[in-house]
Enzyme design. Sequence first.
Site, PDB file in Angstrom:
ATOM      1  N   HIS A 146       2.983   9.910   8.248  1.00  0.00           N
ATOM      2  CA  HIS A 146       3.790   8.732   8.589  1.00  0.00           C
ATOM      3  C   HIS A 146       4.929   9.096   9.547  1.00  0.00           C
ATOM      4  O   HIS A 146       5.943   8.400   9.619  1.00  0.00           O
ATOM      5  CB  HIS A 146       4.482   8.109   7.341  1.00  0.00           C
ATOM      6  CG  HIS A 146       3.571   7.506   6.335  1.00  0.00           C
ATOM      7  ND1 HIS A 146       3.799   7.633   4.970  1.00  0.00           N
ATOM      8  CD2 HIS A 146       2.452   6.770   6.464  1.00  0.00           C
ATOM      9  CE1 HIS A 146       2.848   6.991   4.319  1.00  0.00           C
ATOM     10  NE2 HIS A 146       2.013   6.457   5.192  1.00  0.00           N
ATOM     11  N   ARG A 206      -2.867   6.654  -4.944  1.00  0.00           N
ATOM     12  CA  ARG A 206      -2.717   8.113  -4.986  1.00  0.00           C
ATOM     13  C   ARG A 206      -1.656   8.500  -6.014  1.00  0.00           C
ATOM     14  O   ARG A 206      -0.633   7.818  -6.135  1.00  0.00           O
ATOM     15  CB  ARG A 206      -2.294   8.668  -3.622  1.00  0.00           C
ATOM     16  CG  ARG A 206      -3.332   8.517  -2.554  1.00  0.00           C
ATOM     17  CD  ARG A 206      -2.900   9.291  -1.308  1.00  0.00           C
ATOM     18  NE  ARG A 206      -3.627   8.819  -0.145  1.00  0.00           N
ATOM     19  CZ  ARG A 206      -3.045   8.350   0.956  1.00  0.00           C
ATOM     20  NH1 ARG A 206      -1.729   8.304   1.056  1.00  0.00           N
ATOM     21  NH2 ARG A 206      -3.779   7.943   1.952  1.00  0.00           N
ATOM     22  N   GLY A 225       8.443  -1.754   0.964  1.00  0.00           N
ATOM     23  CA  GLY A 225       9.852  -1.568   1.333  1.00  0.00           C
ATOM     24  C   GLY A 225      10.431  -2.761   2.077  1.00  0.00           C
ATOM     25  O   GLY A 225      11.598  -3.113   1.906  1.00  0.00           O
ATOM     26  N   GLU A 249       4.530   0.960  13.939  1.00  0.00           N
ATOM     27  CA  GLU A 249       3.958   2.220  14.407  1.00  0.00           C
ATOM     28  C   GLU A 249       3.259   2.043  15.758  1.00  0.00           C
ATOM     29  O   GLU A 249       3.297   2.938  16.594  1.00  0.00           O
ATOM     30  CB  GLU A 249       2.987   2.775  13.361  1.00  0.00           C
ATOM     31  CG  GLU A 249       3.754   3.335  12.171  1.00  0.00           C
ATOM     32  CD  GLU A 249       2.888   3.664  10.978  1.00  0.00           C
ATOM     33  OE1 GLU A 249       2.499   2.715  10.262  1.00  0.00           O
ATOM     34  OE2 GLU A 249       2.601   4.839  10.748  1.00  0.00           O
ATOM     35  N   ARG A 252      -3.552   7.187  17.818  1.00  0.00           N
ATOM     36  CA  ARG A 252      -2.920   7.742  16.628  1.00  0.00           C
ATOM     37  C   ARG A 252      -3.816   8.879  16.121  1.00  0.00           C
ATOM     38  O   ARG A 252      -4.984   8.661  15.807  1.00  0.00           O
ATOM     39  CB  ARG A 252      -2.794   6.676  15.553  1.00  0.00           C
ATOM     40  CG  ARG A 252      -2.229   7.245  14.290  1.00  0.00           C
ATOM     41  CD  ARG A 252      -2.247   6.243  13.167  1.00  0.00           C
ATOM     42  NE  ARG A 252      -1.653   6.855  12.000  1.00  0.00           N
ATOM     43  CZ  ARG A 252      -2.087   6.646  10.766  1.00  0.00           C
ATOM     44  NH1 ARG A 252      -3.088   5.833  10.532  1.00  0.00           N
ATOM     45  NH2 ARG A 252      -1.502   7.244   9.751  1.00  0.00           N
ATOM     46  N   ASN A 254      -6.111   3.020  16.759  1.00  0.00           N
ATOM     47  CA  ASN A 254      -6.029   3.743  15.478  1.00  0.00           C
ATOM     48  C   ASN A 254      -7.429   3.720  14.880  1.00  0.00           C
ATOM     49  O   ASN A 254      -7.874   2.711  14.349  1.00  0.00           O
ATOM     50  CB  ASN A 254      -5.027   3.024  14.566  1.00  0.00           C
ATOM     51  CG  ASN A 254      -4.838   3.747  13.242  1.00  0.00           C
ATOM     52  OD1 ASN A 254      -5.545   4.718  12.944  1.00  0.00           O
ATOM     53  ND2 ASN A 254      -3.907   3.270  12.437  1.00  0.00           N
ATOM     54  N   ASP A 308      -1.754  -3.643  -5.433  1.00  0.00           N
ATOM     55  CA  ASP A 308      -0.878  -4.542  -4.681  1.00  0.00           C
ATOM     56  C   ASP A 308       0.322  -4.953  -5.537  1.00  0.00           C
ATOM     57  O   ASP A 308       0.153  -5.462  -6.657  1.00  0.00           O
ATOM     58  CB  ASP A 308      -1.665  -5.788  -4.239  1.00  0.00           C
ATOM     59  CG  ASP A 308      -0.885  -6.603  -3.221  1.00  0.00           C
ATOM     60  OD1 ASP A 308       0.265  -6.991  -3.515  1.00  0.00           O
ATOM     61  OD2 ASP A 308      -1.428  -6.860  -2.133  1.00  0.00           O
ATOM     62  N   PHE A 309       1.510  -4.727  -5.003  1.00  0.00           N
ATOM     63  CA  PHE A 309       2.724  -4.966  -5.796  1.00  0.00           C
ATOM     64  C   PHE A 309       2.901  -6.438  -6.186  1.00  0.00           C
ATOM     65  O   PHE A 309       3.530  -6.735  -7.204  1.00  0.00           O
ATOM     66  CB  PHE A 309       3.956  -4.434  -5.063  1.00  0.00           C
ATOM     67  CG  PHE A 309       4.107  -2.943  -5.225  1.00  0.00           C
ATOM     68  CD1 PHE A 309       3.111  -2.083  -4.762  1.00  0.00           C
ATOM     69  CD2 PHE A 309       5.206  -2.396  -5.866  1.00  0.00           C
ATOM     70  CE1 PHE A 309       3.210  -0.710  -4.939  1.00  0.00           C
ATOM     71  CE2 PHE A 309       5.324  -1.021  -6.045  1.00  0.00           C
ATOM     72  CZ  PHE A 309       4.318  -0.176  -5.580  1.00  0.00           C
ATOM     73  N   GLY A 311       0.198   3.670   1.245  1.00  0.00           N
ATOM     74  CA  GLY A 311       0.586   5.074   1.235  1.00  0.00           C
ATOM     75  C   GLY A 311       2.105   5.085   1.279  1.00  0.00           C
ATOM     76  O   GLY A 311       2.698   4.186   1.858  1.00  0.00           O
TER      77      GLY A 311
HETATM   78  P1  ADP Z   1      -0.621   0.605   4.551  1.00  0.00           P
HETATM   79  O1  ADP Z   1      -0.257   0.493   6.016  1.00  0.00           O
HETATM   80  O2  ADP Z   1      -0.254   1.908   3.915  1.00  0.00           O
HETATM   81  O3  ADP Z   1      -2.001   0.156   4.199  1.00  0.00           O
HETATM   82  P2  ADP Z   1       1.358  -1.479   4.172  1.00  0.00           P
HETATM   83  O4  ADP Z   1       2.580  -0.830   4.663  1.00  0.00           O
HETATM   84  O5  ADP Z   1       0.749  -2.563   5.001  1.00  0.00           O
HETATM   85  O6  ADP Z   1       0.283  -0.421   3.759  1.00  0.00           O
HETATM   86  O7  ADP Z   1       1.675  -2.083   2.726  1.00  0.00           O
HETATM   87  C1  ADP Z   1       0.723  -2.792   2.018  1.00  0.00           C
HETATM   88  C2  ADP Z   1       1.278  -3.088   0.636  1.00  0.00           C
HETATM   89  O8  ADP Z   1       2.501  -3.810   0.753  1.00  0.00           O
HETATM   90  C3  ADP Z   1       0.393  -3.983  -0.211  1.00  0.00           C
HETATM   91  O9  ADP Z   1      -0.577  -3.234  -0.920  1.00  0.00           O
HETATM   92  C4  ADP Z   1       1.385  -4.605  -1.178  1.00  0.00           C
HETATM   93  O10 ADP Z   1       1.507  -3.778  -2.322  1.00  0.00           O
HETATM   94  C5  ADP Z   1       2.706  -4.569  -0.436  1.00  0.00           C
HETATM   95  N1  ADP Z   1       3.196  -5.906  -0.076  1.00  0.00           N
HETATM   96  C6  ADP Z   1       2.889  -6.631   1.011  1.00  0.00           C
HETATM   97  N2  ADP Z   1       3.541  -7.827   0.975  1.00  0.00           N
HETATM   98  C7  ADP Z   1       4.275  -7.838  -0.155  1.00  0.00           C
HETATM   99  C8  ADP Z   1       5.159  -8.777  -0.779  1.00  0.00           C
HETATM  100  N3  ADP Z   1       5.441  -9.951  -0.219  1.00  0.00           N
HETATM  101  N4  ADP Z   1       5.727  -8.415  -1.952  1.00  0.00           N
HETATM  102  C9  ADP Z   1       5.468  -7.210  -2.513  1.00  0.00           C
HETATM  103  N5  ADP Z   1       4.642  -6.300  -1.981  1.00  0.00           N
HETATM  104  C10 ADP Z   1       4.055  -6.595  -0.833  1.00  0.00           C
END
Ligand code: ADP
Length: 401
Positions: free
Chosen positions: A181, A242, A335, A386, A92, A7, A285-286, A213
């Site tokens: 995706h 975004r 998720g 993926e 990818r 990737n 970051d959540f 994303g």
């Molecule tokens: P991408 O592949 O789009 O970069 P990911 O699918 O790896 O992203 O998701 C990354 C995001 O997942 C982080 O920015 C964060 O917001 C969220 N995240 C990861 N671990 C946790 C957790 N334990 N609780 C809540 N959110 C989480």
Amino acid sequence: MNILVINCGSSSLKFQVINPETEDLLAKGLCERIGIDGSITYEAVAKGLPKVKKDVPIEDHKKAVSLVLEALTDPETGVISSLDEIGAVGHRIVHGGERYNSTVLIDDEVENAIREMSELAPLHNPANLIGVDACKALMPGTPMVAVFDTAFHQTMPPKAFLYALPIRFYEDYKIRRYGFHGTSHAFVSKTAAEFLGRDLENTKIIVCHLGNGASCSAIVNGKCVDTSMGLTPLEGLIMGTRCGDLDPAIVEFISAKEGISIADTEKILNKESGVYGLSNGLSSDFRDLWKGSDEGDKYAKIALEAFSYRVAKYIGAYAAAMNGVDVIAFTAGVGENDPRIREMICSYLGYLGAYIDADANKSRGEMAKISTPDSKVDLVVIPTNEELAIAKETYAIVAKA
Ligand code: ADP
């Protein structure tokens, strides 16, 4: 057969070596800051060795690929004894336009087509191609395969993929919704059906891929009928940075108010908006957003509320589009790992008869059914993978050839 999954971004290259038949991950890693200074992170998973990060000059992607191949064949830390043990490389590729609705073996014609479609993904396709060329140079004779992010969404009908613009914009410039995706949406919908013992060919599924994303897709009998990302990954859900859906007039408005170009405005929509922008720059970051919200930060709270509300609206729209929904699957970083977000989203779904089970919903990062026994809709968490999906698609192509 082992598959090297690549990737490639403009200054980074992520890789994994996977045996698609056994689903074993042999090694994984990442080259970063290519063309700037350089570092390689490598983990020989098959040998149970810890992740190691080394700073090394990486002047270009060819050098990055040669470092990866050296690491993979190193007598001590390597996971294969020679490059002959890599049967194919799965790349990818972000944009396959309307030309590709499935995975293909890369030849000159495919490479040219990917190059032509760079207009639609100027940040991604050229970088993806650099990865293909670097691998071709160092592994002559090894089949290269393109797995497109857009391919799974090519089954969308015109009523779903067209924007209500003068039709010539579609006919002349191919401006339409493509969706991204796709590998994840395909993998998660298939895995969800298997996990639940349902027939994919007879099931209506909404996949919520909620990572940095984020996108939703509506899948009827295994085929995508709608998805939330558009011509570019900017449309749809609120994401890490975004904005997602927006009144298009806002672009000109911001540009005039701030005295900045349309291109700079678009950068703000891509990099400084989403939950990051709504939280007044606290974080994308959540985990940080929940911490902020729990400590009384009103911006963090509204960011989380707006994010969940937008996902719930898309679920509603797709349930209507499919005239019902059997399964809602949550995947990707948020998720898979954030029970509170899943609970907030599902709090809107009572009208569908979809009920989340508070105990089951505690699950993090693993496959789980999180709906109550009497829920009319199966709610599930399905970790996306993926790279494994790319390895399997690649294997299917080379096994056929
Ligand atoms: P991408 O592949 O789009 O970069 P990911 O699918 O790896 O992203 O998701 C990354 C995001 O997942 C982080 O920015 C964060 O917001 C969220 N995240 C990861 N671990 C946790 C957790 N334990 N609780 C809540 N959110 C989480």
